[in-house]
Enzyme design. Structure first.
Site, mmCIF file in Angstrom:
data_model
loop_
_atom_site.group_PDB
_atom_site.id
_atom_site.type_symbol
_atom_site.label_atom_id
_atom_site.label_comp_id
_atom_site.label_asym_id
_atom_site.label_seq_id
_atom_site.Cartn_x
_atom_site.Cartn_y
_atom_site.Cartn_z
ATOM 1 N N ASP A 59 0.848 -1.191 0.000
ATOM 2 C CA ASP A 59 0.000 0.000 0.000
ATOM 3 C C ASP A 59 0.883 1.239 0.000
ATOM 4 O O ASP A 59 2.005 1.212 0.516
ATOM 5 C CB ASP A 59 -0.905 0.003 1.240
ATOM 6 C CG ASP A 59 -2.156 0.858 1.060
ATOM 7 O OD1 ASP A 59 -3.237 0.281 0.866
ATOM 8 O OD2 ASP A 59 -2.032 2.095 1.087
ATOM 9 N N TYR A 106 -13.874 6.727 -14.546
ATOM 10 C CA TYR A 106 -13.773 5.517 -13.733
ATOM 11 C C TYR A 106 -14.213 4.292 -14.536
ATOM 12 O O TYR A 106 -13.552 3.255 -14.526
ATOM 13 C CB TYR A 106 -14.624 5.671 -12.475
ATOM 14 C CG TYR A 106 -14.542 4.491 -11.535
ATOM 15 C CD1 TYR A 106 -13.392 4.251 -10.796
ATOM 16 C CD2 TYR A 106 -15.620 3.618 -11.384
ATOM 17 C CE1 TYR A 106 -13.307 3.168 -9.930
ATOM 18 C CE2 TYR A 106 -15.549 2.537 -10.527
ATOM 19 C CZ TYR A 106 -14.390 2.318 -9.805
ATOM 20 O OH TYR A 106 -14.313 1.234 -8.945
#
Length: 245
Positions: free
Chosen positions: A37, A140
């Site tokens: 991450d 998106y």
């Protein structure tokens, strides 16, 4: 169930939301998990999927820490709102870089290690937006449509190497990102109700439900699942219910 016993998995975007739920499920089923991450927390590994050097370093650290890599969950992603004219070139490049090219970067770095695994699997996080036209989600949707196509192409390229590639296509998931969108709305309660109503089950999908689907596709027990796009959307894609009378 300990179907991942002895296996090592890497999960991008593994510090929160779907990624964190997936990492927890994999660990419960026997895997050792590297949580990759950009903000990894105490036990994770830092990984910026837009930076090839960062990606390669994260994969190398994963293999050095755990000794192998068997499963890759390409989950890191960002959202975008608006119609096709709402975002400038820089934002288009930013979102596609994270959501699409990011998958390519991490997969590219992981492939040499996956080729040595007897149970190699890649699972990409796609979206309902890849195959259903949603309002105000042009950028998106474009990125997730590319993930859909990329998954099928990767599956075709690597199936004969013993690497299975699949993806999940969640509906609206109750994650921190969706929570931030709701908080920014003029009427958060009304917006949440609208999101719930567009899914036939009448509720948002949970991160844990998506994690279960991801681990199913990644499991050695699902060896015949290749090039699969698994909907986890409360029936949103396939069902056409009549309105309430």
């Amino acid at each position: 169930m300990r179907d991942f016993e002895g296996l090592v998995a890497a999960v991008t975007g593994g510090a929160s939301g779907i990624g964190a739920a997936t990492a927890e499920e994999l660990e419960e089923r026997g895997a050792r998990v590297a949580r990759l991450d950009i903000n990894p927390g105490q036990d994770g590994i830092r990984c910026d999927v837009t930076d090839d050097e960062s990606v390669r370093a994260a994969v190398t650290e994963t293999v050095e820490r755990f000794g192998r890599l068997d499963v890759l969950i390409n989950n890191a992603g960002i959202g975008a709102q608006g119609d096709v004219g709402a975002n400038d070139d820089a934002e288009w490049h930013r979102v596609l870089d994270v959501n699409v090219v990011g998958i390519a970067r991490v997969s590219r770095a992981a492939l040499p290690h996956l080729r040595r695994s007897p149970s190699a699997a890649i699972v990409n996080t796609c979206s309902i937006a890849a195959w259903a036209g949603l309002p105000q989600r042009a950028l998106y949707s474009a990125s997730k449509g590319a993930v859909y196509a990329l998954t099928l192409a990767m599956a075709a390229d690597h199936v004969r190497e013993g690497i299975r590639v699949n993806c999940v296509a969640p509906g609206t998931v109750d994650t921190p990102w969706v929570g931030r969108l709701l908080d920014a709305a003029e009427d958060p309660a009304a917006e949440r109700a609208a999101l719930q109503a567009r899914q036939p089950t009448g509720r948002l999908v949970s991160a844990e439900e998506v994690a279960q689907a991801i681990t199913y596709l990644a499991s050695p027990l699902s060896g015949a699942s290749v090039g699969t796009v698994l909907a986890v959307d409360g029936g949103m894609h396939g069902l056409r219910l009549r309105p309430h009378s």
